[in-house]
Design a protein around this motif. Sequence first.
Motif, PDB file in Angstrom:
ATOM      1  N   SER A 166      44.463  39.019  39.741  1.00 37.94           N
ATOM      2  CA  SER A 166      45.295  39.186  38.543  1.00 37.94           C
ATOM      3  C   SER A 166      46.521  40.032  38.844  1.00 37.94           C
ATOM      4  O   SER A 166      47.638  39.723  38.400  1.00 37.94           O
ATOM      5  N   SER A 167      46.345  41.097  39.628  1.00 37.63           N
ATOM      6  CA  SER A 167      47.488  41.929  40.007  1.00 37.63           C
ATOM      7  C   SER A 167      48.466  41.157  40.871  1.00 37.63           C
ATOM      8  O   SER A 167      49.693  41.322  40.748  1.00 37.63           O
ATOM      9  N   ARG A 217      49.103  37.883  40.817  1.00 39.20           N
ATOM     10  CA  ARG A 217      49.889  36.987  39.970  1.00 39.20           C
ATOM     11  C   ARG A 217      50.913  37.769  39.143  1.00 39.20           C
ATOM     12  O   ARG A 217      52.052  37.318  38.956  1.00 39.20           O
ATOM     13  N   THR A 218      50.495  38.939  38.651  1.00 34.09           N
ATOM     14  CA  THR A 218      51.402  39.724  37.819  1.00 34.09           C
ATOM     15  C   THR A 218      52.606  40.209  38.614  1.00 34.09           C
ATOM     16  O   THR A 218      53.765  40.089  38.169  1.00 34.09           O
ATOM     17  N   THR A 274      56.665  39.277  38.432  1.00 32.52           N
ATOM     18  CA  THR A 274      57.478  40.371  37.900  1.00 32.52           C
ATOM     19  C   THR A 274      58.900  40.275  38.445  1.00 32.52           C
ATOM     20  O   THR A 274      59.091  40.140  39.661  1.00 32.52           O
TER      21      THR A 274
END
Length: 392
Positions: free
Chosen positions: A44-45, A47-48, A52
């Motif tokens: 998840s991190s 992809r974030t 960004t």
Amino acid sequence: MSSRDQAVAAILAQVALAGDGAVLGLALAYVAVRTLLKFTFTSSSLRTIANTPSLSVSDLRSLLSSSDDDQQQQHSNESPKLVFVHGVVEAKANVDGSWKSMRSGALVSHESGDKAVIIQRTQSCIYNEWRGLFWWTSDLRRLLPRDSKSQGSSSFRMVPFVVAESGRWPSSDYVIVNLGGSRHPLPLTTVYHQLQPVNVTAYTFLQTLFGHEYPVGVLDEEKILPLGKDISAVGLCSLKNGILEVKSCQDLPYFLSEMTKDQMVADLAFRTKLLLWGGIVFGSLSIGILGYAVLRNWSRWKEWRLRRQARRANLVAENEAAAQLAAEEERETVPDGELCVICLMRRRRSAFVPCGHLVCCQSCAISVEVDRMPKCPVCRQPVRNSMRIYDS
């Protein structure tokens, strides 16, 4: 490996393999679940951070101002946006243009003399490794939490600082760094590292003999976040009273770092693959070991149940034979000298061990054996068991 370490390893192996490996399988399942949870967080991190936007400090204001115009003043507080910004570290008092800029707005390292915005000084104790003659006392103390004062002390000083564009300060814009509530690691630089030995006293010999831990050295470290250091910040940026501010996002493993965005993405991608395959391997091992343990224990339970049923069948057969024999003995005429001394009804058939007295029938002999303190009814000698006597 010493004999004591081998014994500890053998005990741990027995505990891990208890229940045909059920404990080991459960431990591997726990590790697999934790690994998969970390994989979920890391993916998840990844992809974030990959999605960004990477912006300069001057572009942040235009981005937040345009988003605020689109909201048409519907909310009193602007919603923060997740951004990735790269710049250099500067003290806030040196860039805000107020009267505070007339004085020094940075900290000075006591050891190196460098100017910094964060100074962390740590003094920790190094303890002896030998356990002494009574090594178990040290092991018991290690299970208990040691007092933080005996471990050492730490001091942390910080002044408000900002991230400004490299090469364009002081005319460029800046973003204030808000460390409130952040538990992310800081990219500090070690400027002082020294180990000082502790003087040994006469009391140290007794401490060593009984395995008591005592400090043998004191380690002094000083880490700083210097001015002008290139740094990257990935977090939630907002515009408060016309001033840009960035704070950490708890859903990300990074906040301030020396890595660029590409390096963060590459690091998270490697960690994601490692955690995924680690979870698959540990999960497969746990499933295999737990399946083997379930099958083995199921087979043992079925064998135990069959043995129990066989014992019950044998006990029923023995009871029926004893009842039939007792009925036959009741029908026959028994001389007075051969009657059981307890019930005075059946023939004497069982001899007590170790005294050897043949004075009871089989039923009464069994009732004597099951007493709390079995004794021969004739000589009062303790009885271990009885033996059935058959006539030739």
